[in-house]
Design an enzyme around this catalytic site. Structure first.
Site, short mmCIF file in Angstrom:
data_model
loop_
_atom_site.label_atom_id
_atom_site.label_comp_id
_atom_site.label_asym_id
_atom_site.label_seq_id
_atom_site.Cartn_x
_atom_site.Cartn_y
_atom_site.Cartn_z
N SER A 113 -7.63 18.89 3.92
CA SER A 113 -7.16 19.51 2.68
C SER A 113 -7.44 18.66 1.45
O SER A 113 -8.57 18.33 1.17
CB SER A 113 -5.68 19.84 2.82
OG SER A 113 -5.26 20.58 1.70
N HIS A 114 -6.36 18.23 0.79
CA HIS A 114 -6.48 17.52 -0.49
C HIS A 114 -6.66 16.02 -0.29
O HIS A 114 -6.73 15.29 -1.27
CB HIS A 114 -5.23 17.79 -1.32
CG HIS A 114 -3.98 17.53 -0.54
ND1 HIS A 114 -3.56 18.38 0.46
CD2 HIS A 114 -3.13 16.50 -0.56
CE1 HIS A 114 -2.48 17.87 1.02
NE2 HIS A 114 -2.19 16.74 0.42
N ASP A 281 -8.42 22.66 -4.21
CA ASP A 281 -8.45 21.42 -3.43
C ASP A 281 -9.59 21.41 -2.41
O ASP A 281 -10.44 22.30 -2.39
CB ASP A 281 -7.10 21.18 -2.75
CG ASP A 281 -6.86 22.14 -1.60
OD1 ASP A 281 -7.38 23.28 -1.65
OD2 ASP A 281 -6.15 21.77 -0.64
N ASP A 283 -9.99 22.15 0.73
CA ASP A 283 -10.25 23.31 1.59
C ASP A 283 -9.97 24.65 0.90
O ASP A 283 -9.96 25.69 1.55
CB ASP A 283 -9.45 23.21 2.89
CG ASP A 283 -7.96 23.19 2.66
OD1 ASP A 283 -7.52 22.70 1.59
OD2 ASP A 283 -7.21 23.66 3.53
N ASP A 285 -7.32 26.04 -0.56
CA ASP A 285 -6.09 26.83 -0.51
C ASP A 285 -5.12 26.50 -1.65
O ASP A 285 -4.17 27.24 -1.88
CB ASP A 285 -5.40 26.72 0.87
CG ASP A 285 -5.11 25.30 1.29
OD1 ASP A 285 -5.42 24.37 0.52
OD2 ASP A 285 -4.58 25.13 2.41
N ARG A 286 -5.35 25.41 -2.36
CA ARG A 286 -4.45 25.08 -3.48
C ARG A 286 -5.05 25.50 -4.81
O ARG A 286 -6.26 25.68 -4.91
CB ARG A 286 -4.22 23.57 -3.54
CG ARG A 286 -3.48 23.04 -2.35
CD ARG A 286 -3.17 21.58 -2.55
NE ARG A 286 -2.38 21.13 -1.42
CZ ARG A 286 -1.53 20.11 -1.45
NH1 ARG A 286 -1.38 19.41 -2.56
NH2 ARG A 286 -0.84 19.78 -0.39
N LYS A 380 -2.32 30.02 2.01
CA LYS A 380 -2.32 30.01 0.57
C LYS A 380 -3.77 30.08 0.11
O LYS A 380 -4.68 29.76 0.87
CB LYS A 380 -1.60 28.78 0.03
CG LYS A 380 -2.10 27.43 0.52
CD LYS A 380 -1.14 26.35 0.03
CE LYS A 380 -1.60 24.96 0.42
NZ LYS A 380 -1.13 24.56 1.76
C1 VG1 Z 1 2.02 18.96 1.58
C2 VG1 Z 1 2.76 19.88 0.65
C3 VG1 Z 1 3.09 21.18 1.37
C4 VG1 Z 1 1.79 21.82 1.89
C5 VG1 Z 1 1.05 20.81 2.76
C6 VG1 Z 1 -0.31 21.34 3.20
O1 VG1 Z 1 2.81 18.66 2.70
O2 VG1 Z 1 3.93 19.27 0.16
O3 VG1 Z 1 3.76 22.04 0.48
O4 VG1 Z 1 2.08 22.95 2.65
O5 VG1 Z 1 0.83 19.61 2.03
O6 VG1 Z 1 -1.11 21.60 2.09
P1 VG1 Z 1 3.66 17.30 2.82
O7 VG1 Z 1 4.28 17.35 4.17
O8 VG1 Z 1 2.69 16.18 2.60
O9 VG1 Z 1 4.65 17.35 1.70
V1 VG1 Z 1 -2.78 21.51 2.17
O10 VG1 Z 1 -3.43 22.07 0.85
O11 VG1 Z 1 -2.96 21.04 3.59
O12 VG1 Z 1 -3.41 22.54 3.04
CO CO Z 2 -5.45 22.48 1.13
#
Ligand code: VG1
Ligand code: CO
Length: 547
Positions: A113-114, A281, A283, A285-286, A380
């Site tokens: 992800s991010h 981000d 992937d 989804d953000r 998302k």
């Molecule tokens: C973080 C965010 C959460 C989100 C998760 C995955 O998790 O706070 O809201 O669902 O990332 O997002 P954490 O446990 O680090 O707070 V991402 O864009 O993986 O796909």
């Molecule tokens: Co993501």
């Protein structure tokens, strides 16, 4: 078929976090590490005969190699077919779209992800079920349990397939279809939003800057925003996906998307800032939404989308309900109340929204962490949120800032911020959480300046559809006026522990709604420090990231 059964032993921690298994690239490069996890997934889900798998990732370092390994393992574990995005690319929402559209048995999405990528960065893998959403906790728990008991994995001997060639190939008898990663997703977006109104908006000179952060959304945004909607060429910046995201941190927030922030906050009259700024981000989804010199918090974005949902053709009949994660502000709750629809409060992570969407209880979902989406997929969806904003702007023809001010005047403002303290030593982070938990017994009724504590708890959630219970989801301190302080440990970091402090204060008076969130939240920030001893215990003066 030449299935090889390879002896292996469980090693390393393969516990999926908030969003799948995430580790340093070097860990994933350890012999048999990836194979062990993939086998644990395949053993857990019990692949039915004839099943199809969806496969793709965000293009980060290791993406292509991992895909070739997974294809050979899918063939050995009974899959009849795999749909894989060209070049190994599928954004997370596009993967969800493909799983649903072609009714595949499930999907593997390769992404951290991010989190940063590249040889020194992170890699990740996530299993999504047939509804297109992240596997529920009971499945990820079972995968983890299986990963600790493995004695073998299965793989076939077969050469690599050509990931760049569209069409059908084979891996030892299993069909592999390389698909266009954008087409199905773009078609879905066209079915939800008023593309002709948005085209008119752009034709009238409206300017957008979309920062793809050298991550997966570049090709999606160029196709949809520039080619199909007519945004001027160059509206998408950093649009070429790179294995290391150009050494950037593909997290669309005010800290890491600084190039976009500079563009949107520039005050040079000769070269005015675009009307809308957005970023996504790693992937896809953000999303982050910016007006000219103006930041829309993700919690507010969800509320504005909900309040204006019927402007978009796909939501013209209204919404069934809203769900938000616990730390997300209650701005959406106020909209739900006015619309007379339910609003659910779930633990952090998109997997908790799936049952509610499948049951038709909610249409829109959101998280404070730049996550917004709807039941069009089960993830998302960054570009979806940008298109929703474009649809609203095409219809209302007002600047982003005015839309927010009008929203606050109508509903009140939930002033909101999140402070992240990244890469703390684990014992320090646990110590802070213990101190807060320890204070719970004495806090109710206690007054700090204008704030009196009403209740505190460690958030737990019972899924209203399947009754499953999730505990330990964040420490909440709720004040008499509805303001909140929440402490929570991240489940996505790969270095030490990340502690998140969420702050929310409600302001009903329009004359006091404008202004910087940090200033408006100063009292709550001080109270949070007093209760937790955060600064003293961490030895840090300020958070790593403030959003
Ligand atoms: C973080 C965010 C959460 C989100 C998760 C995955 O998790 O706070 O809201 O669902 O990332 O997002 P954490 O446990 O680090 O707070 V991402 O864009 O993986 O796909
Ligand atoms: Co993501």
């Amino acid at each position: 078929m030449s299935i090889r059964t390879v002896a292996t032993t469980p090693f390393g921690d393969q516990k999926p976090g908030t969003s799948g298994l995430r580790k340093k690239v070097a860990v994933f490069q350890t012999a048999k590490y990836l194979e062990n996890f993939v086998q644990a997934v395949f053993d857990t889900i019990v692949v039915p005969a004839g099943a199809t798998l969806t496969l793709g990732g965000d293009g980060r370092y290791l993406n292509r190699e991992a895909i070739q390994v997974i294809l050979r393992m899918a063939a050995a574990n009974g899959f009849a077919k795999v749909l894989v995005g060209q070049g190994g690319i599928l954004s997370t929402p596009a993967a969800s779209c493909v799983i649903r559209k072609y009714a595949t048995f499930g999907g593997l999405i390769l992404s951290a992800s991010h989190n940063p990528g590249g040889p020194e960065g992170d890699f990740g893998i996530k299993y999504n079920t047939a509804n297109g959403g992240p596997a529920p906790e009971k499945t990820t728990d079972a995968i983890f349990a299986r990963s600790k008991a493995l004695t073998r994995y299965r793989i076939v001997d077969a050469p690599d397939i050509d990931l760049d060639r569209l069409g059908t190939q084979a891996v030892d008898g299993m069909v592999v279809e390389v698909i266009d990663p954008v087409a199905d997703y773009a078609e879905l977006m066209e079915s939800l939003f008023d593309f002709s109104a948005i085209r008119d908006l752009f034709a009238g000179g409206f300017a957008i800057c979309f920062d793809a952060m050298h991550a997966v959304t570049g090709p999606y945004a160029k196709e949809i925003l520039e080619r199909r909607l007519g945004a001027r060429a160059g509206s998408v910046i950093n649009g070429v996906p790179l294995e290391d995201f150009g050494e950037g941190h593909p997290d669309p927030n005010l800290t890491y998307a600084h190039q976009l922030v500079e563009i949107m906050y520039q005050t040079n009259d000769a070269n005015p800032a675009p009307d809308l700024g957005a970023a996504s981000d790693g992937d896809g989804d953000r999303n982050m939404i910016l007006g000219r010199g103006f930041f829309v918090t993700p919690s507010d974005s969800l509320a504005v989308i909900a309040a204006n949902a019927t402007l978009a053709p796909g939501y013209a009949k209204g919404i069934a309900g809203i769900a938000r994660s616990m730390p997300t502000s209650a701005a959406a709750d106020r909209v739900a109340q006015k619309l007379g629809v339910p609003c659910y409060e779930t633990p952090t992570g998109w997997k908790f929204f799936g049952n509610l969407m499948d049951a038709g209880q909610v249409t829109l979902c959101g998280e404070e962490s730049f996550g917004t989406g709807s039941d069009h997929v089960r993830e998302k969806d960054g570009l979806w949120a940008v298109l929703f904003w474009l649809n609203i702007l095409a219809s209302r023809r007002q600047p982003v800032e005015q839309i927010l001010e009008a929203h606050w005047a109508a509903f009140g403002r939930n002033v909101y911020s999140r402070h992240d303290h990244e890469a703390l030593p684990t014992d320090v982070a646990n110590g802070i959480m213990d101190q807060v938990r320890g204070a719970f017994a004495t806090l109710p009724g206690k007054t700090f300046g204008n704030y009196t504590v009403k209740v505190c708890d460690d958030f737990s959630y019972t899924d209203p559809i399947d009754g499953s219970v999730s505990t330990g989801q964040g420490l909440r301190i709720i004040f008499a006026d509805g303001s909140r302080i929440v402490f929570r440990l991240s489940g996505t970091g790969t270095e030490g522990a990340t502690l998140r402090l969420y702050l929310e204060a409600f302001e009903a008076d329009p004359s006091r709604q404008r202004g910087d969130a940090q200033l408006l939240l100063a009292d709550l920030i001080a109270i949070a420090d007093e209760i937790s001893g955060l600064r003293a215990r961490s030895g840090r003066e300020r958070p790593t990231v403030i959003t």
